[in-house]
Design a protein around this motif. Sequence first.
Motif, short mmCIF file in Angstrom:
data_model
loop_
_atom_site.label_atom_id
_atom_site.label_comp_id
_atom_site.label_asym_id
_atom_site.label_seq_id
_atom_site.Cartn_x
_atom_site.Cartn_y
_atom_site.Cartn_z
N UNK A 41 40.33 69.14 93.52
CA UNK A 41 40.11 69.31 94.78
C UNK A 41 40.91 70.40 95.33
N UNK A 42 42.52 70.13 95.08
CA UNK A 42 43.22 71.10 95.56
C UNK A 42 43.07 72.55 95.05
N UNK A 51 51.79 72.15 96.70
CA UNK A 51 51.89 71.94 98.25
C UNK A 51 51.65 70.63 98.43
N UNK A 52 52.77 69.73 98.74
CA UNK A 52 52.36 68.42 99.04
C UNK A 52 51.42 67.85 100.15
N UNK A 53 51.23 68.78 101.36
CA UNK A 53 50.58 68.51 102.51
C UNK A 53 48.87 68.80 101.93
N UNK A 54 48.88 69.77 101.00
CA UNK A 54 47.29 70.18 100.65
C UNK A 54 47.05 69.09 99.58
N UNK A 55 47.95 68.46 98.97
CA UNK A 55 47.85 67.72 97.57
C UNK A 55 47.41 66.38 98.41
N UNK A 56 48.35 66.21 99.36
CA UNK A 56 48.00 64.72 99.98
C UNK A 56 46.75 64.51 100.78
N UNK A 57 46.30 65.85 101.47
CA UNK A 57 44.95 65.92 101.98
C UNK A 57 43.86 65.53 101.14
N UNK A 58 43.91 66.20 99.86
CA UNK A 58 42.92 66.00 98.83
C UNK A 58 42.82 64.68 98.43
N UNK A 59 44.15 63.84 98.00
CA UNK A 59 44.15 62.68 97.59
C UNK A 59 43.34 61.76 98.63
N UNK A 60 43.76 62.00 99.90
CA UNK A 60 43.02 61.22 100.79
C UNK A 60 41.64 61.36 101.15
N UNK A 61 40.96 62.45 100.54
CA UNK A 61 39.65 62.79 100.87
C UNK A 61 38.86 62.72 99.54
N UNK A 62 39.42 61.83 98.59
CA UNK A 62 38.55 61.77 97.34
C UNK A 62 37.30 61.01 97.54
N UNK A 63 36.26 61.42 96.99
CA UNK A 63 34.92 60.64 97.15
C UNK A 63 34.45 60.13 95.40
N UNK A 64 33.69 59.50 95.09
CA UNK A 64 32.94 59.22 93.80
C UNK A 64 32.50 60.53 93.22
N UNK A 65 31.99 61.40 94.14
CA UNK A 65 31.46 62.78 93.27
C UNK A 65 32.83 63.76 92.74
N UNK A 66 33.99 63.38 93.16
CA UNK A 66 35.34 64.05 92.49
C UNK A 66 35.51 63.50 91.18
N UNK A 67 35.26 61.92 90.93
CA UNK A 67 35.45 61.54 89.83
C UNK A 67 34.44 61.88 88.40
N UNK A 68 33.32 62.34 88.98
CA UNK A 68 32.17 62.67 88.26
C UNK A 68 32.13 64.10 87.82
N UNK A 69 33.16 64.91 88.20
CA UNK A 69 33.09 66.32 87.72
C UNK A 69 33.07 66.67 86.36
N UNK A 70 32.49 67.30 85.75
CA UNK A 70 32.79 67.52 83.93
C UNK A 70 33.85 68.31 83.73
N UNK A 71 34.71 68.96 84.61
CA UNK A 71 35.50 69.78 84.16
C UNK A 71 37.12 69.30 84.80
N UNK A 74 40.02 70.12 81.74
CA UNK A 74 40.38 71.47 81.22
C UNK A 74 41.82 71.76 81.49
N UNK A 75 42.41 72.72 80.88
CA UNK A 75 43.85 72.92 80.66
C UNK A 75 44.60 72.98 81.99
N UNK A 76 43.73 73.96 83.01
CA UNK A 76 44.07 74.36 84.22
C UNK A 76 44.17 72.98 85.24
N UNK A 77 43.37 72.03 85.14
CA UNK A 77 43.43 70.97 85.78
C UNK A 77 44.35 70.07 85.34
N UNK A 78 44.52 69.93 84.01
CA UNK A 78 45.68 68.89 83.46
C UNK A 78 46.92 69.47 83.93
N UNK A 79 47.26 70.66 83.95
CA UNK A 79 48.45 71.11 84.43
C UNK A 79 48.84 70.91 86.01
N UNK A 80 47.76 71.02 86.85
CA UNK A 80 47.47 70.77 88.16
C UNK A 80 47.99 69.41 88.63
#
Length: 207
Positions: A41-42, A51-71, A74-80
């Motif tokens: 999401x970030x 960025x702690x505020x951006x990441x916190x906002x993302x964590x608080x906004x998670x929906x089921x659809x976020x867990x169903x993404x196929x990507x 990937x390496x970029x998301x693993x690092x992030x």
Amino acid sequence: MIIAIDGPAAAGKGTLAKRLAAALGLPYLDTGLLYRATAKRVLVAGANPADEQAALHAAQSLTQADFERPDLRDTETSKAASQVASLPAVRHALLEFQRRFGGQHGAVLDGRDIGTIIFPNADVKLFVTASVEARAQRRWLEFQTRGETVPLAEVIADVAARDEADRTRAAAPLIQAPDATLIDTTHLTADEAFARALEIVQTRQPV
Ligand code: DC
């Protein structure tokens, strides 16, 4: 019954946790997905995963659809994911969900801090690990299966860097709980690791 499975990346925790959950009739939660979905999401928002505020906002906004993404793997998301997972506000925001998930009907959860922070009183705690080479080789094979060609040396470097970040962060670092049983899967097949884990569960908690 709560079964906590912790350990470094690509140690075989997920495969093991899923099989245990199916065998014992328990719900399963891959807690790494919470951090991966937050990180995605970030990244999609064009923000910085540090960025702690951006990441916190993302964590608080998670929906089921976020867990169903196929990507999410990937390496970029693993690092992030490793970056957002080092932020105390993000870990705090995701803690209650994990406790509620396990608190309802029991569960098998895998992650980095399940036996140390999320469920310190878990009925069974396993710490699943393997050599960095064995773990990188498995991750590399997963990439191959998905048709992604990444040099093995790059995968080894990525896995080692993520281990280092997860182990040395101040917030809930990856450590083996003193009362966790170690399973080293370097020379074990998935079937052998599962048999060993089931034996440990049955010894602790006759089912
Ligand atoms: O298990 P995984 O590789 O999908 O985890 C992704 C990232 O999230 C990894 O860098 C460690 C972090 N993580 C964590 O800090 N705590 C957890 N309980 C699960 C994952």
